[in-house]
Enzyme design. Sequence first.
Site, PDB file in Angstrom:
ATOM      1  N   HIS A  46       0.766  -1.073  -0.039  1.00  0.00           N
ATOM      2  CA  HIS A  46       0.070   0.079   0.144  1.00  0.00           C
ATOM      3  C   HIS A  46       1.064   1.242   0.120  1.00  0.00           C
ATOM      4  O   HIS A  46       1.956   1.493   0.601  1.00  0.00           O
ATOM      5  CB  HIS A  46      -0.872  -0.002   1.314  1.00  0.00           C
ATOM      6  CG  HIS A  46      -2.062   1.113   1.055  1.00  0.00           C
ATOM      7  ND1 HIS A  46      -1.908   2.189   1.362  1.00  0.00           N
ATOM      8  CD2 HIS A  46      -3.177   0.567   0.711  1.00  0.00           C
ATOM      9  CE1 HIS A  46      -3.382   2.754   1.342  1.00  0.00           C
ATOM     10  NE2 HIS A  46      -4.075   1.797   0.670  1.00  0.00           N
ATOM     11  N   ASP A 106      -7.767  -5.352   0.186  1.00  0.00           N
ATOM     12  CA  ASP A 106      -8.527  -6.442  -0.940  1.00  0.00           C
ATOM     13  C   ASP A 106      -8.267  -7.653  -0.792  1.00  0.00           C
ATOM     14  O   ASP A 106      -8.387  -8.723  -1.507  1.00  0.00           O
ATOM     15  CB  ASP A 106      -7.927  -5.828  -2.365  1.00  0.00           C
ATOM     16  CG  ASP A 106      -8.550  -4.270  -2.580  1.00  0.00           C
ATOM     17  OD1 ASP A 106      -7.466  -3.536  -2.647  1.00  0.00           O
ATOM     18  OD2 ASP A 106      -9.362  -4.189  -2.726  1.00  0.00           O
TER      19      ASP A 106
HETATM   20  C1  SDX Z   1      -6.280  -0.023  -2.694  1.00  0.00           C
HETATM   21  O1  SDX Z   1      -4.607   4.520  -1.952  1.00  0.00           O
HETATM   22  C2  SDX Z   1      -5.327   3.866  -1.213  1.00  0.00           C
HETATM   23  O2  SDX Z   1      -5.950   4.372  -0.362  1.00  0.00           O
HETATM   24  C3  SDX Z   1      -6.208   2.758  -2.206  1.00  0.00           C
HETATM   25  C4  SDX Z   1      -7.073   1.865  -1.244  1.00  0.00           C
HETATM   26  C5  SDX Z   1      -8.190   2.624  -0.801  1.00  0.00           C
HETATM   27  O3  SDX Z   1      -9.093   2.337   0.005  1.00  0.00           O
HETATM   28  O4  SDX Z   1      -8.582   3.621  -1.722  1.00  0.00           O
HETATM   29  O5  SDX Z   1      -6.301   1.458   0.100  1.00  0.00           O
HETATM   30  C6  SDX Z   1      -7.464   0.790  -2.201  1.00  0.00           C
HETATM   31  O6  SDX Z   1      -6.009   0.458  -3.921  1.00  0.00           O
HETATM   32  C7  SDX Z   1      -5.448  -0.736  -2.097  1.00  0.00           C
HETATM   33  C8  SDX Z   1      -4.227  -1.496  -3.028  1.00  0.00           C
HETATM   34  C9  SDX Z   1      -4.740  -2.718  -3.643  1.00  0.00           C
HETATM   35  N1  SDX Z   1      -3.753  -2.813  -4.827  1.00  0.00           N
HETATM   36  C10 SDX Z   1      -3.111  -4.140  -4.977  1.00  0.00           C
HETATM   37  O7  SDX Z   1      -3.194  -4.819  -3.853  1.00  0.00           O
HETATM   38  C11 SDX Z   1      -2.086  -4.321  -5.955  1.00  0.00           C
HETATM   39  C12 SDX Z   1      -0.794  -4.868  -5.266  1.00  0.00           C
HETATM   40  N2  SDX Z   1       0.031  -3.738  -4.916  1.00  0.00           N
HETATM   41  C13 SDX Z   1       0.900  -3.082  -5.397  1.00  0.00           C
HETATM   42  O8  SDX Z   1       0.532  -2.957  -6.898  1.00  0.00           O
HETATM   43  C14 SDX Z   1       1.507  -1.743  -4.694  1.00  0.00           C
HETATM   44  O9  SDX Z   1       1.571  -2.250  -3.579  1.00  0.00           O
HETATM   45  C15 SDX Z   1       0.573  -0.405  -4.429  1.00  0.00           C
HETATM   46  C16 SDX Z   1       0.064  -0.233  -6.133  1.00  0.00           C
HETATM   47  C17 SDX Z   1      -0.746  -0.698  -3.672  1.00  0.00           C
HETATM   48  C18 SDX Z   1       1.339   0.666  -3.899  1.00  0.00           C
HETATM   49  O10 SDX Z   1       2.465   0.850  -4.802  1.00  0.00           O
HETATM   50  P1  SDX Z   1       3.607   2.088  -4.486  1.00  0.00           P
HETATM   51  O11 SDX Z   1       2.988   2.699  -3.160  1.00  0.00           O
HETATM   52  O12 SDX Z   1       3.610   2.823  -5.559  1.00  0.00           O
HETATM   53  O13 SDX Z   1       4.705   1.244  -4.105  1.00  0.00           O
HETATM   54  P2  SDX Z   1       5.725   0.702  -5.056  1.00  0.00           P
HETATM   55  O14 SDX Z   1       4.957   0.020  -6.049  1.00  0.00           O
HETATM   56  O15 SDX Z   1       6.729   1.586  -5.155  1.00  0.00           O
HETATM   57  O16 SDX Z   1       6.331  -0.523  -4.346  1.00  0.00           O
HETATM   58  C19 SDX Z   1       7.401  -0.447  -3.419  1.00  0.00           C
HETATM   59  C20 SDX Z   1       8.317  -1.634  -3.402  1.00  0.00           C
HETATM   60  C21 SDX Z   1       8.659  -1.632  -4.874  1.00  0.00           C
HETATM   61  O17 SDX Z   1      10.046  -2.387  -4.733  1.00  0.00           O
HETATM   62  P3  SDX Z   1      11.289  -1.791  -5.374  1.00  0.00           P
HETATM   63  O18 SDX Z   1      10.816  -1.059  -6.634  1.00  0.00           O
HETATM   64  O19 SDX Z   1      11.154  -0.488  -4.330  1.00  0.00           O
HETATM   65  O20 SDX Z   1      12.523  -2.432  -5.344  1.00  0.00           O
HETATM   66  O21 SDX Z   1       7.490  -2.783  -3.010  1.00  0.00           O
HETATM   67  C22 SDX Z   1       7.329  -3.561  -4.109  1.00  0.00           C
HETATM   68  C23 SDX Z   1       7.685  -2.875  -5.313  1.00  0.00           C
HETATM   69  O22 SDX Z   1       8.047  -3.600  -6.307  1.00  0.00           O
HETATM   70  N3  SDX Z   1       6.059  -4.211  -4.122  1.00  0.00           N
HETATM   71  C24 SDX Z   1       5.456  -5.486  -4.118  1.00  0.00           C
HETATM   72  C25 SDX Z   1       4.256  -5.321  -3.992  1.00  0.00           C
HETATM   73  N4  SDX Z   1       3.777  -4.040  -3.685  1.00  0.00           N
HETATM   74  C26 SDX Z   1       4.821  -3.219  -3.842  1.00  0.00           C
HETATM   75  N5  SDX Z   1       6.153  -6.565  -4.388  1.00  0.00           N
HETATM   76  C27 SDX Z   1       5.529  -7.600  -4.530  1.00  0.00           C
HETATM   77  N6  SDX Z   1       4.069  -7.607  -4.397  1.00  0.00           N
HETATM   78  C28 SDX Z   1       3.346  -6.405  -4.170  1.00  0.00           C
HETATM   79  N7  SDX Z   1       2.113  -6.511  -4.104  1.00  0.00           N
END
Ligand code: SDX
Length: 428
Positions: free
Chosen positions: A305, A363
Amino acid sequence: MTKSAKLTIGEKVIDLPIHSPTLGPDVVDIRKLYAEADVFTYDPGFTSTAACESTITYIDGDKGELFYRGYPIEQLADRSHYLEVCYLLLYGELPNAAQQADFEYRITRHTMLHEQIHYFFRGFRRDSHPMATMVGVVGAMSAFYHDSLDINDPWQREVAAIRMIAKLPTIAAMAYKYSIGQPFNYPQNHLDYAGNFLHMCFAVPAEPYTVNPVLAKAMDRIMMLHADHEQNASTSTVRLAGSSGANPFACIAAGIACLWGPAHGGANRACLEMLREIGTVDRIPEYIRRAKDKDDPFRLMGFGHRVYKNFDPRAKVMKESADEVLGLLGIENNPTLQVAKELERIALEDDYFVAKKLYPNVDFYSGIILDAMGFPTSMFTPIFAISRTVGWISQWKEMIGDPTQKIGRPRQLYKGETRRDYVDLRHR
Ligand code: SDX
């Protein structure tokens, strides 16, 4: 005494005021930066940017706290119900008995759609994704409800808010019925909000349908957990659309469109499909490895998140609800739930997820409950949209009501071509 930050750019030192919140980090006010220093700030994902001032929802990502108007989500999920949470988000206080009765009366009597809107559904293919139908029908509401389009009239803003909270479940249920070739059900005013939605989705003319109170309570709790979440992507979309003066129905349609993405509201569907693809506990390590592989675009859906760097408090409540609902349905040994619990356990012990502070989000478990209720995965995000409509509208009303609000218009870091002259085709 006003706090300030000093920014030195070349020979210039710019004084930037610092504003302190009631909760959360201070903010550096950069509104005069471009005028005084001829520079922009750069923050593409808005990871360090406060886009507005708000009094509605507060999240502490490190503590794993979520407050609606100051009330912790755990207390609301345990003791409140969705329409009471709607009142709280819209008006800022918990209603007394008379206020609650009036609000529920007004919502209940706006649940029917203009009969002509039924024809909109006929224009879609039966296999259209329900989110496509919802974006279309909600946007089209501005073609019907002309007496609630003037955003400068507080009464029309109020009517539009009531209409959308009341009608979104009807629209989502109609999208579902249309996709499975069954007749629409009209809302039933003797049912509560969540029970009415279940009835509109699952009742058929051929036999009586009785709402299961356990499922209705679980649905109501899911709706409370998804109601608002400060300036997430879809809420920011609604605010930006509203800042241009677009009508409320168009703004909510824009929020629905943004929520559809798998990184946002589409994650509940993607998560259940991922859990089903994993299938058995012994295949979890393969997926954990893929999630950590930089060359593999796979991510654990339902994990991570932007704000929560600790447990998403909603995920905890959702997990308890999943155990309760599947236990009462006699499917507590549901293989998908077992895979989810084991995946969560393994991931929370894995150094990669610990280092990156990746925890289950809202989720991760919601899809398991919705699946157990009988919903297809295509209905998961529409249910999120129903729940979040009150948050979108509350944030939209707050923005429209702010006398200082301006149209949102970010700038950019331009890396394109400098000026060059046109070359006729014969010379290229
Ligand atoms: C919702 O914003 C909100 O409030 C949203 C929400 C709401 O109520 O409105 O809470 C609802 O959207 C919840 C999130 C649902 N999405 C998912 O579950 C999809 C999987 N999650 C990811 O796509 C990700 O975690 C996000 C999009 C939710 C957050 O992405 P960020 O904050 O941009 O973080 P990032 O992508 O920069 O990740 C940081 C690191 C990265 O590694 P590095 O590039 O630093 O090496 O963590 C890793 C990412 O690769 N990472 C994951 C991961 N999520 C982040 N690695 C594996 N699996 C994951 N799920």
